[in-house]
Design an enzyme around this catalytic site. Structure first.
Site, PDB file in Angstrom:
ATOM      1  N   MET A 169      43.047  36.700  36.961  1.00  0.00           N
ATOM      2  CA  MET A 169      44.365  36.393  36.482  1.00  0.00           C
ATOM      3  C   MET A 169      45.364  36.611  37.611  1.00  0.00           C
ATOM      4  SD  MET A 169      46.648  38.152  33.448  1.00  0.00           S
ATOM      5  CE  MET A 169      45.209  38.662  32.628  1.00  0.00           C
ATOM      6  N   CYS A 170      46.127  35.591  37.987  1.00  0.00           N
ATOM      7  CA  CYS A 170      47.171  35.720  38.998  1.00  0.00           C
ATOM      8  C   CYS A 170      48.339  36.516  38.433  1.00  0.00           C
ATOM      9  CB  CYS A 170      47.668  34.357  39.434  1.00  0.00           C
ATOM     10  SG  CYS A 170      46.416  33.350  40.241  1.00  0.00           S
ATOM     11  N   THR A 171      48.990  37.282  39.301  1.00  0.00           N
ATOM     12  CA  THR A 171      50.127  38.099  38.887  1.00  0.00           C
ATOM     13  C   THR A 171      51.221  38.010  39.941  1.00  0.00           C
ATOM     14  OG1 THR A 171      48.649  39.622  37.746  1.00  0.00           O
ATOM     15  CG2 THR A 171      50.856  40.430  38.239  1.00  0.00           C
TER      16      THR A 171
ATOM     17  N   TRP B 281      41.674  33.314  42.460  1.00  0.00           N
ATOM     18  CA  TRP B 281      40.936  32.054  42.432  1.00  0.00           C
ATOM     19  C   TRP B 281      39.611  32.258  43.160  1.00  0.00           C
ATOM     20  CZ3 TRP B 281      45.348  28.468  44.544  1.00  0.00           C
ATOM     21  CH2 TRP B 281      46.368  28.409  43.602  1.00  0.00           C
TER      22      TRP B 281
ATOM     23  N   ASN C  16      49.519  35.417  34.009  1.00  0.00           N
ATOM     24  CA  ASN C  16      49.209  34.059  33.577  1.00  0.00           C
ATOM     25  C   ASN C  16      49.672  33.747  32.173  1.00  0.00           C
ATOM     26  OD1 ASN C  16      48.123  33.405  35.990  1.00  0.00           O
ATOM     27  ND2 ASN C  16      46.001  33.563  35.347  1.00  0.00           N
TER      28      ASN C  16
END
Length: 176
Positions: free
Chosen positions: A1-3, A22, A175
């Site tokens: 999960m990108c933050t 990613w 996300n």
């Protein structure tokens, strides 16, 4: 999960940082000069960005996709996945700027100096589904972290049309 993580350095520099979770980094460094002309994926309408920017993403003849960037006035923006919450418009409207969702950051950084300016013009833009688009681009569900030199940080979410700006006093966006 990108933050996304908003930080202020000891010398009071404002930074919008992030993790990129990613399996393969799909962006490259990029620089876009002032007065850059580009066409949208949705309807191929041509726009000219007023401001220069640097960031991470990809530019090609058929797709402009900026994941993170900052323009010459210190406006910073990022796109993050927004699973199952994005609401996109289907119908064409010549009176609106109509974009694929992944083009939104590029348009913001190219045309606005700060969040206050974005708020004044946010009702002029619509993020579009591919239903009536000239180019098929899937359904990238996104929301956007935006910060400026004043220290304000917000999230722009396409859950309604027009989109809404949500102040983000914590300075963290994930996300979903």
């Amino acid at each position: 999960m990108c933050t996304s993580i908003y930080q202020v350095t000891l010398d009071r520099t404002h930074l919008l940082a992030r993790t990129m979770d990613w399996p393969r980094l799909g962006v490259s460094p990029l620089f876009v000069p002032r007065n850059f002309k580009w066409a949208t994926a949705f309807d191929h309408r041509v726009y000219t960005n007023k401001y220069a920017m640097v960031g991470g993403g990809s530019l090609s003849a058929t797709r402009i996709d900026v994941s993170d960037g900052v323009n010459e006035y210190g406006l910073m923006a990022q796109k993050l996945t927004f699973a199952n919450r994005a609401h996109y418009v289907d119908e064409r409207d010549q009176n609106k700027v109509q974009l694929a969702s992944y083009e939104f950051i590029f348009w913001l950084l190219g045309n606005f100096k700060n969040i206050a300016e974005i708020e004044e013009h946010l009702d002029e833009v619509e993020l579009m589904s591919e239903k009536n688009s000239d180019t098929k681009y899937g359904n990238p569900e996104l929301h956007f972290a935006v910060a400026d030199e004043t220290g304000r940080i917000v999230v722009i979410e396409p859950t309604h049309n027009p989109m809404r700006v949500v102040d983000n006093s914590l300075g963290v966006v994930t996300n979903s």
